[in-house]
Scaffold this active site. Sequence first.
Site, PDB file in Angstrom:
ATOM      1  N   HIS A 273      24.696  66.067 -37.649  1.00  0.00           N
ATOM      2  CA  HIS A 273      25.914  66.822 -37.319  1.00  0.00           C
ATOM      3  C   HIS A 273      25.606  67.868 -36.259  1.00  0.00           C
ATOM      4  O   HIS A 273      25.335  69.022 -36.586  1.00  0.00           O
ATOM      5  CB  HIS A 273      26.426  67.541 -38.566  1.00  0.00           C
TER       6      HIS A 273
ATOM      7  N   GLU B 228      27.575  69.348 -34.443  1.00  0.00           N
ATOM      8  CA  GLU B 228      28.608  70.397 -34.368  1.00  0.00           C
ATOM      9  C   GLU B 228      28.193  71.686 -35.088  1.00  0.00           C
ATOM     10  O   GLU B 228      28.657  72.762 -34.747  1.00  0.00           O
ATOM     11  CB  GLU B 228      29.949  69.877 -34.920  1.00  0.00           C
TER      12      GLU B 228
ATOM     13  N   CYS C  14      27.778  61.195 -37.692  1.00  0.00           N
ATOM     14  CA  CYS C  14      27.493  60.887 -39.091  1.00  0.00           C
ATOM     15  C   CYS C  14      28.270  59.640 -39.541  1.00  0.00           C
ATOM     16  O   CYS C  14      27.903  58.550 -39.170  1.00  0.00           O
ATOM     17  CB  CYS C  14      27.749  62.097 -39.978  1.00  0.00           C
TER      18      CYS C  14
HETATM   19  N1  GLN Z   1      29.442  58.999 -46.194  1.00  0.00           N
HETATM   20  C1  GLN Z   1      28.341  58.859 -45.283  1.00  0.00           C
HETATM   21  C2  GLN Z   1      27.003  59.071 -45.969  1.00  0.00           C
HETATM   22  O1  GLN Z   1      26.948  59.636 -47.025  1.00  0.00           O
HETATM   23  C3  GLN Z   1      28.493  59.797 -44.104  1.00  0.00           C
HETATM   24  C4  GLN Z   1      28.406  61.234 -44.475  1.00  0.00           C
HETATM   25  C5  GLN Z   1      28.985  62.164 -43.451  1.00  0.00           C
HETATM   26  O2  GLN Z   1      29.690  61.735 -42.537  1.00  0.00           O
HETATM   27  N2  GLN Z   1      28.750  63.440 -43.561  1.00  0.00           N
HETATM   28  O3  GLN Z   1      25.984  58.711 -45.483  1.00  0.00           O
END
Ligand code: GLN
Length: 549
Positions: free
Chosen positions: A510, A512, A383
């Site tokens: 994600h 995970e 992410c």
């Molecule tokens: N801040 C970034 C976004 O909003 C990544 C978000 C995250 O890592 N969950 O796209």
Amino acid sequence: MNYGLSEVQYIVIFGGVMSGLGKGIIASSLSHLLANSGKKVSVVKIDPYLNYDAGTMNPYQHGEVFVLDDGSESDLDLGNYERFLDQDLTGDSNITTGKVYKEVIEKERRGDYLGSTVQIIPHITNEIKERIRKVGKSGSDITVIEVGGTVGDIESMPFLEAMRQLHREEGESKVIFGLVTLIPEIGSSMEQKTKPTQHSVSSLRSLGIVPDLIFARSKKPLQNETRRKISLFTDVPESGIISVTDADSIYFIPGMLYRQGILDYISRKLSTGKLVYVDKWNKFTENLANPGESVKIAIVGKYTELSDAYISHREAFTHVTGKNGIAVEIKWVDSDLLKKTTEPLSDVNGILVPGGFGYRGIEGKVIAARYARENGIPFLGICLGFQVAVIEIARDVLGLEKANSAEFDANTPDPVIDLLPEQEGVVSKGATMRLGLKNVILKENSQASRIYGGAKVVQERHRHRYEVNPRYIRSLEDNGVIFSGCDEEGIRMEFLELSDRQNFIASQYHCEFKSRPLSPSRPHESLVMSALAHAKGKEGKLSKKYSTA
Ligand code: GLN
């Protein structure tokens, strides 16, 4: 819809004395035992805070925000339930004070209670019971309910009262109560003290709730004398007093409960007939207890003092260990430190940059990605970590020195990570991200598709607002980046790899969150395999036999 009395049985777990005793793990372990004894189990985690959900909470205060298939942003305990049950949950399994009050006030405005004074008892408590019964209605035999907080907290009161009513309405044979409590051990003889437990039980009794089960947390196993004493003062039979000691892995807790006969005790209490547990975790827990080789992996983040902020990554690595017998030593690296020196990365075999929000810590994460790219260290970005990898490559390979995400620098000349037009102008911060399970389309013959065993489409969970800016995709691809995964529309980039090596990967999603004991996250598994190859000196290029396909 009215969810009235049903055939579902309930086990309610409360916490006494103080928080942090591992109530969630105990409730998850119990759920695991029941689910692997032929019972259909559903779970409810009650969080007595006023937030509607965990989405707007700081990981420092509350640990990781766990995302479900349906996009709910929930308490991290839901992650434990999913992992222990190997079952996908929905947002209905996480009840908060915020959700309950919002619903009741909306009903009041609609006129559903016309004529009545709306009160905590019965309106709030009815709403709580209705939500709990709704979860059980999805065909389950037993609903395990974990009441967050500690007995006596003001916030928990309506929930405790609702549980008392549930017991009254459903009947003794349908609802049992368990209390997790602390047994302090003091002095050089480590004498086990039962007074805090006695006090918690009497507070619970004063609310009309009599426990059937006590989970006594202590360092050493409960002595017979301690068990006798707890039984005498609380009226819980000795067979219902379960000793829960600190364990090297949370995945050893179900076995610990099982060996003390908890299933026999519950089967008697709930008249379920014999509960025969089938241990599918045999090999998994054996590998955890005796791993062979080991690798060291840095997690570079900004909440490193609180490892609960990255709990699903830690668990994903544990799942890899349980599957492959390779131990993973996690080195928590505060990203800001890397601005001064990359020394903390000099002894690791792999680097993971996890998700995050806000500018603090970003430059250190860019340095971590660069260090991995330049030194051939296996890398996994997740992410924000994916976005950081794009920023790093844009700066260093494309020569766009000021490249950044519009999240961190609204005036950057090169917003390589940016909002898509549909997100522009969204002001609300609650549940407005791209959330939950989405299809990711993988390129054939890519490293991404190899990692997923040749799959063309995988489903993974998301929680982000920003995307790779479509304007820069072409030049990134011309410079060695392969976007080997994208969304169904082909607009959002989901997976990144490099054309000249196989152990630098990143995902916008994600992975995970979907990792389970018997089916670990593939990208985490791939990172560990690459790290092992790196540890053995086969840096950089990996042969196919190390891919996890
Ligand atoms: N801040 C970034 C976004 O909003 C990544 C978000 C995250 O890592 N969950 O796209």
